[in-house]
Design a protein around this motif. Structure first.
Motif, PDB file in Angstrom:
ATOM      1  N   UNK A  56      -1.189  -2.027  -3.977  1.00 57.03           N
ATOM      2  CA  UNK A  56      -0.853  -1.911  -5.392  1.00 57.03           C
ATOM      3  C   UNK A  56       0.057  -3.053  -5.809  1.00 57.03           C
TER       4      UNK A  56
ATOM      5  N   UNK B 235       0.844  -1.189   0.000  1.00 53.69           N
ATOM      6  CA  UNK B 235       0.000   0.000   0.000  1.00 53.69           C
ATOM      7  C   UNK B 235       0.881   1.241   0.000  1.00 53.69           C
ATOM      8  N   UNK B 236       0.226   2.394  -0.198  1.00 52.45           N
ATOM      9  CA  UNK B 236       0.957   3.642  -0.410  1.00 52.45           C
ATOM     10  C   UNK B 236       1.896   3.941   0.757  1.00 52.45           C
ATOM     11  N   UNK B 237       1.415   3.726   1.969  1.00 56.53           N
ATOM     12  CA  UNK B 237       2.242   4.027   3.132  1.00 56.53           C
ATOM     13  C   UNK B 237       3.498   3.177   3.135  1.00 56.53           C
TER      14      UNK B 237
ATOM     15  N   UNK C 147      -4.878  -5.072   6.238  1.00 55.29           N
ATOM     16  CA  UNK C 147      -3.495  -5.220   6.683  1.00 55.29           C
ATOM     17  C   UNK C 147      -3.455  -6.277   7.783  1.00 55.29           C
TER      18      UNK C 147
ATOM     19  N   UNK D 276      -2.896  -5.726  10.722  1.00 55.72           N
ATOM     20  CA  UNK D 276      -3.591  -5.171  11.891  1.00 55.72           C
ATOM     21  C   UNK D 276      -5.067  -4.934  11.619  1.00 55.72           C
TER      22      UNK D 276
ATOM     23  N   UNK E 132       4.657  12.220   2.091  1.00 56.89           N
ATOM     24  CA  UNK E 132       4.081  10.968   1.602  1.00 56.89           C
ATOM     25  C   UNK E 132       2.918  11.196   0.626  1.00 56.89           C
ATOM     26  N   UNK E 133       2.221  12.325   0.843  1.00 55.48           N
ATOM     27  CA  UNK E 133       1.081  12.632  -0.036  1.00 55.48           C
ATOM     28  C   UNK E 133       1.449  12.778  -1.502  1.00 55.48           C
TER      29      UNK E 133
ATOM     30  N   UNK F  10      -6.534  -3.332   9.254  1.00 51.05           N
ATOM     31  CA  UNK F  10      -6.949  -2.017   8.731  1.00 51.05           C
ATOM     32  C   UNK F  10      -7.201  -2.168   7.229  1.00 51.05           C
ATOM     33  N   UNK F  11      -8.135  -1.322   6.709  1.00 51.35           N
ATOM     34  CA  UNK F  11      -8.340  -1.282   5.248  1.00 51.35           C
ATOM     35  C   UNK F  11      -7.190  -0.538   4.605  1.00 51.35           C
ATOM     36  N   UNK F  12      -6.674  -1.076   3.522  1.00 52.07           N
ATOM     37  CA  UNK F  12      -5.654  -0.340   2.783  1.00 52.07           C
ATOM     38  C   UNK F  12      -5.704  -0.769   1.324  1.00 52.07           C
ATOM     39  N   UNK F  13      -5.341   0.146   0.456  1.00 53.40           N
ATOM     40  CA  UNK F  13      -5.344  -0.186  -0.974  1.00 53.40           C
ATOM     41  C   UNK F  13      -3.958  -0.691  -1.341  1.00 53.40           C
TER      42      UNK F  13
ATOM     43  N   UNK G 286       5.938   4.469   0.684  1.00 61.60           N
ATOM     44  CA  UNK G 286       6.596   5.674   1.182  1.00 61.60           C
ATOM     45  C   UNK G 286       7.649   5.316   2.226  1.00 61.60           C
TER      46      UNK G 286
ATOM     47  N   UNK H 269      -8.392  -3.166  -2.688  1.00 67.56           N
ATOM     48  CA  UNK H 269      -8.575  -2.956  -1.251  1.00 67.56           C
ATOM     49  C   UNK H 269      -8.408  -4.287  -0.513  1.00 67.56           C
TER      50      UNK H 269
END
Lengths: 907, 115
Positions: free
Chosen positions: B83, B31-33, B74, B76, B51-52, B78-81, B36, B71
């Motif tokens: 890639x 995911x994006x995070x 994780x 934990x 990060x944005x 959590x929802x995350x997209x 980053x 989608x």
């Protein structure tokens, strides 16, 4: 590949904005959550973790905005915003919006409607295959001041046999009087066209049923044939069969050999049956011009080459057919494309009107532009605030531009609608004899033109606004300090507004000058002596007598001339006896009808002169009382008696212009003799009558020779006669019925009941109709010019009034101070009016310059007045200046009545 | 915006797409995070990334069909997209890397030798 994919997805996102935004928000908040989790795991307090996450992420809105720009096309969004803002602003200001849109609707609508006429008549090609190679055979004889001579069988034969430039040549002729069809079904009157066998195939009219004319059909003595139109086929034969059947056309049984396709029309001529002309070489005479010729050029041959070819063939005409033109006549070809033949003088008229309406559009645009700039002035404060808050100048310019684009688009769409609905009105107003009127409609070209006009309007606004901003940019920046108030209008603002006023005044002046010249032309035409009196009191009707009533038993297909004329004489007498009828006369066929433009041109020879053929003379066969009924004055000698006709006396009446031209005076012509060929026979001139205009009032009256109805055994009787009846009862109900009744009273060898059932009383009209139709082109142009001129003046007035009002309101404070300091109201009024007049003065000078230049283009429309007619100019200048004075006086008066205390308090 | 940010964006402009593709190619679905975080780790905090700023690159790459987002949860919950790089993405990565290397080699040849 991926470029296209990306482009399409970006396009898609223009629409699916909210969903994509939702997705993005979700992703970003998930990102932030993950960051928060991470920071909490590192031991930060939840509130600290949230802040840290934000810090690490950076500006959320900025990131999202950047993503949006990547995701779709950012400018679309911006445009969307601009549009939304502008629409809101426009709705909030309905007065401005309504006026601006109305003006644009008017301008664009009128332009579009006019253009659709131009498109239909001038631009669209003729509906015939290969029409660009079709020409009409026209000749001229400048030495005789004749600009238009058509064709004849002699010309047809020579051009057909000897031409190198033509693929084929055709001859055709039409008669205003309908043919009578008997045989199968009810007898009826049908419009016909007589053509040589090449005619239909030249126009690409291949029969959908049966065959076209063959060369054999076109030989005199062959089996008579006829080809019918699609409409007639449907009506008469119910759309099936019909081939091989017999139609009796004017007493001649003709075999139906073909049916034409539905699309085919010969221009606007309502011909329903076509039959072979069958020209006879031995009977052809030269010079004569009793038909119309058409030819198809060989591929690659220019009009000039064709003219040269005809010039080469003219000597052949002389050798093959004997007669000759004198050298002085300078007889020669003046071929023209069929298209130009059809359009004729209307081209000039239409372009003139188009230009006029274009000017009107320009005035409307100038008005709207000045409205927009005025609005920018009043919004100056708002714009300054926007600028101060960081809106770029480009953004502000864009807002104003968006406003004009929206106004123009709305105006354009409504204008197209207006054109669509007003076109029928426009056509019926000018329908009198517009060529190809059936084909006029709104098609894609017209829509395209409307679009182009709109874009043009937008460009114009852009230009004006750009000028405006160029002048006022720094002023605008300072507007914040002054709080939008100022002592006087700023000079820079004024400059653009003054420019607009001057433009309006000069445009209105040009248009009004055009209208003024047309009014003068119309009045001059009304004062032309047409050669007859009280046209509204003259009834014209055509009467074709059934063959059976006037033919001899021995020769049933030929009318006996004496019986024909005696019957017509009897009808004349009966009608003269009808209550209220003053006088009745008639002519053979439709000879001698004034102003109908359908004459029989011919040449005559004067006895004892060197054989000079006087060409372009109108030849007509008439009954006694013919000129008396028209009240054409008899200037010398006497007119015909019935005895002259029955005795077959060789006498003629000639027109005054012929008499004066040949012998110097009317009296001198009496007793002279004229003929149609150098070897005689000769006719003696017994009377001279006044000139009668045949081809329109603006054309000179032709020289005319009137023969008595021919009663020689060499010629068959002429069954079709045009009766003219003078009576105060013309146009009143019951009059025509009384005529019918009177005809029925006739006893003799004709059953008049038959006359009625045959329905051959055709072409009923009054001389007044002919007169009006002759004026139609002028009056149509006049009407349209007057309408546009008035609209232009009105728009200019509104514009001027608006501009002066605005300038007064801008200078309210100044006016208040002046009043407070003791200025007299009259002085103040004069102050504003003087200002308006000064501007009008400049506009007038410029306008006169343009008018003098543009009205040159009108020359062909004018009659008896020059394009620089001083009276017209003086009147127009007076009108424009007067209107200007009034429109500046009204707001000035309001200003001078203000209470200075009030004004200064408000400010 | 400060001039510092501008400089950083300029630095990343041509390379960000390539970096994201490379990361996804070596580390699989992310995911994006995570992307980053990985960047910061690899860069040794030498350049700091907001990060944005990843998001424009992500949407660009996804629209080109080089990566694909789904989608998921994780670990934990959590929802995350997440890639994933696509086949087209891998092809593009190879091409872009080659281009970069050629460009870098070219620049090195041009640069004056530093002692």
């Amino acid at each position: 590949m991926w470029r296209l994919r990306r482009f399409l997805l970006r396009m898609k996102n223009i629409v699916g904005r909210s969903r994509a935004d939702h997705e993005l928000t979700r992703e970003v908040s998930s990102h932030l959550t993950l960051l928060e989790d991470e920071f909490q795991r590192q031991g930060l307090q939840p509130s600290e973790a949230r802040l840290a996450a934000r810090r690490a992420f950076g500006g959320v809105e900025q990131a999202m905005e950047l993503q949006r720009e990547e995701r779709s096309f950012a400018f679309v969004d911006r445009i969307r915003q601009d549009v939304r803002y502008t629409v809101r602003a426009l709705i909030k200001n309905p007065g401005f919006t309504l006026i601006a849109v109305l003006m644009l609707v008017l301008g664009i609508g009128a332009t579009t409607a006019m253009f659709s006429v131009i498109n239909g008549v001038l631009i669209r090609p003729l509906p015939y295959p290969g029409q660009d190679r079709l020409i009409e055979l026209v000749h001229e004889a400048p030495g005789l001041r004749i600009s238009e001579l058509f064709a004849s069988p002699a010309i047809y034969f020579v051009y057909r046999d000897h031409s190198q430039a033509f693929e084929s040549v055709a001859l055709w002729d039409w008669d205003a009087s309908p043919s009578t069809v008997t045989g199968s079904g009810e007898p009826e009157a049908v419009q016909s066209l007589v053509v040589t066998h090449e005619f239909l195939s030249m126009l690409g009219a291949a029969p959908i049923l049966g065959r076209g004319f063959s060369e054999a059909d076109d030989v005199a003595g062959s089996t008579p044939t006829v080809i019918i139109s699609y409409g007639y086929w449907r009506r008469h034969f119910g759309g099936t069969g019909g081939l091989g059947q017999t139609l009796v056309v004017d007493g001649i049984p003709r075999q139906v050999i073909g049916v034409l396709p539905q699309w085919f029309r010969f221009f606007d001529y309502p011909a329903e049956i076509f039959f072979p002309l069958q020209p006879v070489r031995s009977a052809a005479r030269w010079p004569s011009f009793d038909g119309r010729g058409m030819a198809r050029l060989k591929r690659g041959v220019t009009l000039e080459a064709a003219n040269a070819d005809v010039r080469r063939m003219i000597p052949i005409l002389h050798t093959e057919f004997g007669g000759n033109f004198s050298e002085d006549a300078r007889f020669g070809p003046r071929l023209r494309f069929l298209k130009d033949s059809v359009v004729g003088k209307f081209g000039d008229t239409l372009w003139l009107l188009m230009a006029t309406i274009g000017l009107l559009l320009l005035i409307a645009c100038v008005n709207v532009a000045s409205l927009i700039t005025a609005r920018v002035q009043t919004r100056r404060h708002e714009l300054a605030v926007r600028a101060a808050l960081g809106a770029g100048w480009s953004r502000i310019v864009r807002l104003v531009l968006t406003e004009s684009v929206i106004l123009v688009l709305v105006g354009g769409a409504c204008g197209l609608g207006l054109a669509y609905f007003s076109l029928p009105l426009l056509l019926s107003a000018s329908a009198a004899d517009l060529p190809q009127i059936q084909t006029i409609k709104i098609d894609f070209r017209v829509v395209l033109a409307a679009l182009a006009v709109s874009v043009l309007a937008i460009l114009m606004f852009t230009l004006i606004l750009a000028l405006h901003f160029a002048f006022t940019r720094h002023e605008l920046a300072g507007a914040l300090h002054s709080g939008g108030r100022s002592m006087t209008g700023r000079r820079e603002d004024n400059r653009i507004r003054h420019f607009l006023i001057v433009a309006e005044v000069s445009l209105a002046l040009v248009l009004l000058t055009g209208s003024g010249l047309m009014i003068r032309t119309f009045r001059t035409l009304q004062h032309v002596d047409p050669g007859f009196r009280d046209p509204g009191r003259v009834q014209i009707l055509q009467l074709t007598i059934p063959l059976a009533d006037i033919s001899d038993a021995a020769q049933s297909d030929v009318p006996n001339p004496e019986r024909t004329f005696r019957l017509q004489n009897a009808i004349q007498d009966q009608w003269t006896a009808v209550a209220g009828v003053e006088s009745v006369g008639f002519s053979a066929f439709n000879d001698g009808l004034p102003l109908d433009g359908d004459g029989r041109g011919g040449g005559i020879i004067i006895e004892g002169r060197t054989p000079v053929t006087e060409m372009g003379v109108e030849i007509q066969f008439i009954s006694p009382k013919f000129f008396e009924t028209f009240q054409t004055p008899l200037l010398a000698g006497r007119s015909f008696e019935w005895k002259d006709i029955y005795d077959g006396r060789a006498i003629v009446l000639i027109s005054e212009n012929l008499a004066r031209g040949e012998w110097g005076s009317a009296e001198a012509a009496l007793g002279k003799r004229i003929g149609r060929s150098p070897s005689g026979p000769w006719w003696e001139v017994v009377g001279v009558v006044g000139n009668v205009h045949h081809n329109g009032l603006s054309e000179p009256a032709p020289k005319t020779v009137s023969f008595p109805l021919p009663i020689t055994s060499a010629q068959p009787g002429i069954r079709t006669a045009t009766f003219i009846i003078r009576s105060a009862r013309v146009g009143t109900p019951g009059f025509l019925e009384d005529l019918q009744k009177a005809a029925r009273k006739l006893n003799g060898n004709v059953a008049l009941g038959k006359l009625q059932t045959l329905g051959v009383l055709g072409n009923v009209q009054t001389l007044g109709d002919l007169y009006r139709r002759s004026m139609a082109r002028t009056s149509t142009t006049l009407t349209l010019l007057a309408i546009t001129g008035t609209m232009a003046l009105l728009l200019a007035l509104i514009g001027m009034y608006g501009a002066v009002s605005f300038s007064v309101s801008q200078r309210r404070r100044e006016v208040g101070i002046r009043l407070a300091l003791g200025a007299r109201p009259a002085e103040l009024r004069w102050f504003f009016v003087r200002h308006g007049l000064a501007l009008a003065g400049i506009g007038v000078v410029i306008g006169i310059g343009f008018a003098a230049w543009l009205t040159q283009l009108m020359t062909s429309q004018l009659f008896g007045v020059t394009p620089l007619d001083p009276t017209t100019y003086a009147a127009v200048v007076l009108a424009v200046v007067g209107a200007n004075a009034v429109s500046s006086y009204l707001p000035a008066r309001r200003a001078s009545r203000m209470d200075p205390v009030e004004v200064l308090k408000i400010e | 915006m400060s001039s510092g940010t501008k400089k950083r964006v300029e630095l990343l402009q041509g390379t960000l797409d390539l970096i994201v593709l490379r990361t996804l190619a070596t580390m699989g679905s992310q995911h994006a995070y995570a992307i980053a975080a990985r960047l910061e780790q690899v860069a040794d905090n030498e350049f700091v990334l907001n990060q944005g700023t990843l998001y424009p690159a992500l949407v660009r790459l996804e629209q080109r069909g080089w990566i694909k987002g789904i989608w998921q949860k994780t670990e934990n919950n959590r929802d995350a997209k997440y890639y994933t790089i696509t086949k087209a993405g891998l092809r593009a990565l190879t091409q872009q890397t080659e281009r970069w290397q050629r460009l870098v080699g070219f620049l090195e040849k041009l640069s004056p030798k530093e002692s």
